[in-house]
Motif scaffolding. Structure first.
Motif, short mmCIF file in Angstrom:
data_model
loop_
_atom_site.label_atom_id
_atom_site.label_comp_id
_atom_site.label_asym_id
_atom_site.label_seq_id
_atom_site.Cartn_x
_atom_site.Cartn_y
_atom_site.Cartn_z
N ASP A 118 0.85 -1.19 0.00
CA ASP A 118 0.00 0.00 0.00
C ASP A 118 0.89 1.25 0.00
O ASP A 118 1.65 1.48 0.93
CB ASP A 118 -0.91 -0.01 1.23
CG ASP A 118 -2.00 1.04 1.17
OD1 ASP A 118 -1.71 2.18 0.78
OD2 ASP A 118 -3.16 0.72 1.54
N GLU A 119 0.76 2.05 -1.04
CA GLU A 119 1.60 3.25 -1.18
C GLU A 119 1.43 4.20 0.00
O GLU A 119 2.38 4.84 0.45
CB GLU A 119 1.27 3.97 -2.49
CG GLU A 119 2.15 5.18 -2.74
CD GLU A 119 1.82 5.88 -4.06
OE1 GLU A 119 2.56 6.81 -4.43
OE2 GLU A 119 0.82 5.49 -4.71
N ARG A 120 0.21 4.27 0.53
CA ARG A 120 -0.04 5.18 1.65
C ARG A 120 0.75 4.77 2.88
O ARG A 120 1.27 5.63 3.62
CB ARG A 120 -1.53 5.20 1.98
CG ARG A 120 -2.43 5.68 0.84
CD ARG A 120 -3.88 5.45 1.21
NE ARG A 120 -4.15 4.04 1.51
CZ ARG A 120 -5.24 3.61 2.15
NH1 ARG A 120 -6.14 4.49 2.58
NH2 ARG A 120 -5.42 2.32 2.37
N LEU A 121 0.86 3.46 3.11
CA LEU A 121 1.66 2.98 4.24
C LEU A 121 3.15 3.22 3.99
O LEU A 121 3.89 3.63 4.89
CB LEU A 121 1.40 1.49 4.48
CG LEU A 121 0.01 1.11 5.00
CD1 LEU A 121 -0.12 -0.41 5.09
CD2 LEU A 121 -0.27 1.75 6.36
N ARG A 122 3.58 2.96 2.75
CA ARG A 122 5.00 3.20 2.43
C ARG A 122 5.39 4.64 2.69
O ARG A 122 6.50 4.93 3.15
CB ARG A 122 5.29 2.85 0.96
CG ARG A 122 5.12 1.40 0.60
CD ARG A 122 5.83 1.07 -0.71
NE ARG A 122 5.38 1.87 -1.85
CZ ARG A 122 4.39 1.54 -2.66
NH1 ARG A 122 3.72 0.42 -2.43
NH2 ARG A 122 4.06 2.30 -3.68
N ASP A 123 4.48 5.55 2.38
CA ASP A 123 4.80 6.97 2.50
C ASP A 123 5.00 7.43 3.94
O ASP A 123 5.64 8.47 4.16
CB ASP A 123 3.69 7.81 1.84
CG ASP A 123 3.73 7.74 0.31
OD1 ASP A 123 4.75 7.28 -0.22
OD2 ASP A 123 2.73 8.15 -0.32
N VAL A 124 4.46 6.71 4.91
CA VAL A 124 4.65 7.13 6.30
C VAL A 124 5.87 6.45 6.94
O VAL A 124 6.25 6.81 8.05
CB VAL A 124 3.40 6.85 7.17
CG1 VAL A 124 2.20 7.60 6.63
CG2 VAL A 124 3.11 5.36 7.29
N MET A 125 6.47 5.50 6.23
CA MET A 125 7.63 4.79 6.78
C MET A 125 8.93 5.57 6.50
O MET A 125 9.11 6.12 5.43
CB MET A 125 7.75 3.40 6.17
CG MET A 125 6.61 2.47 6.48
SD MET A 125 6.83 0.87 5.65
CE MET A 125 5.13 0.37 5.45
#
Length: 211
Positions: A118-125
């Motif tokens: 999920d790109e949204r999860l990647r973006d917060v990591m």
């Protein structure tokens, strides 16, 4: 104002050793400001479905996860707000009535098979790890776990692996390796990679202690 927590993603296939890697890192900081969030806790609530429909759930597919809730909880923790992490009831194939109160910390370890999908999860990591283990070792580990801990038969484990786990791994999990900042071969046995991550986290915690 305190700095944003550091979020470390630990991904990898079933039986890869990702949970062991995440736990090894976590256990190095027993007195420190660190917490663990497991993607498995965020399987979708299925209380509205009859049991025969719940039994059909493919837990290795991205659609099995409530990433909207997971993302909301991560954002709350980043903003230093506590969250109520769900608890999944595997016996009834749905979310349980229980929750776990989670207080914000300086370091958040997010662990799960599809967290990089999920790109949204990647973006917060801030740091993304992929634990890369050969498929033969992964199925052996899964077989031992499911037979010993979950009372499964060899035939049922093999059938599930060949019909669901393996194709889902090839379609959804393996491709997310390209998003990783660090690829960790052989999971929890790779003490060099774990020690490097621990050193990095120590640096982060020391920096935050100086604020």
């Amino acid at each position: 104002m305190s700095k944003k927590p550091v979020i470390i993603g630990v991904a990898g296939g079933s039986g890869s050793g990702k949970t062991t890697v995440a736990n090894e890192i976590y256990c190095k900081f027993p007195e420190q400001s660190i917490l663990m969030i497991e993607q498995d806790a965020y399987y979708k609530d299925q209380t509205h479905l009859p049991m025969e429909e719940r039994l059909k759930t493919n837990y290795d597919h991205p659609l099995a996860f409530d990433n909207d809730l997971l993302l909301d909880h991560l954002k709350r923790l980043v903003n230093r707000q506590p969250v109520e992490k769900p608890v999944y009831d595997y016996a009834n194939h749905t979310r349980s009535d229980e929750v776990v109160n989670v207080e914000p910390r300086d370091v958040i370890i997010l662990e799960g098979i599809l967290i990089l999908e999920d790109e949204r999860l990647r973006d917060v990591m801030d740091i993304k790890l992929f634990v890369d283990t050969d498929s033969d070792l992964r199925i052996i580990r899964r077989m031992m776990r499911d037979i010993q801990d979950r009372g499964r038969t060899i035939d049922s484990v093999i059938d599930q692996y060949t019909s669901v786990v393996r194709p889902m791994h090839l379609q959804f999990i393996e491709p997310t390796k390209r998003y990783a900042d660090i690829i960790v071969p052989e999971g929890g046995h790779n003490h060099v990679a774990i020690d490097l991550m621990v050193a990095k986290i120590k640096t982060v915690l020391e920096e935050k202690a100086m604020i």
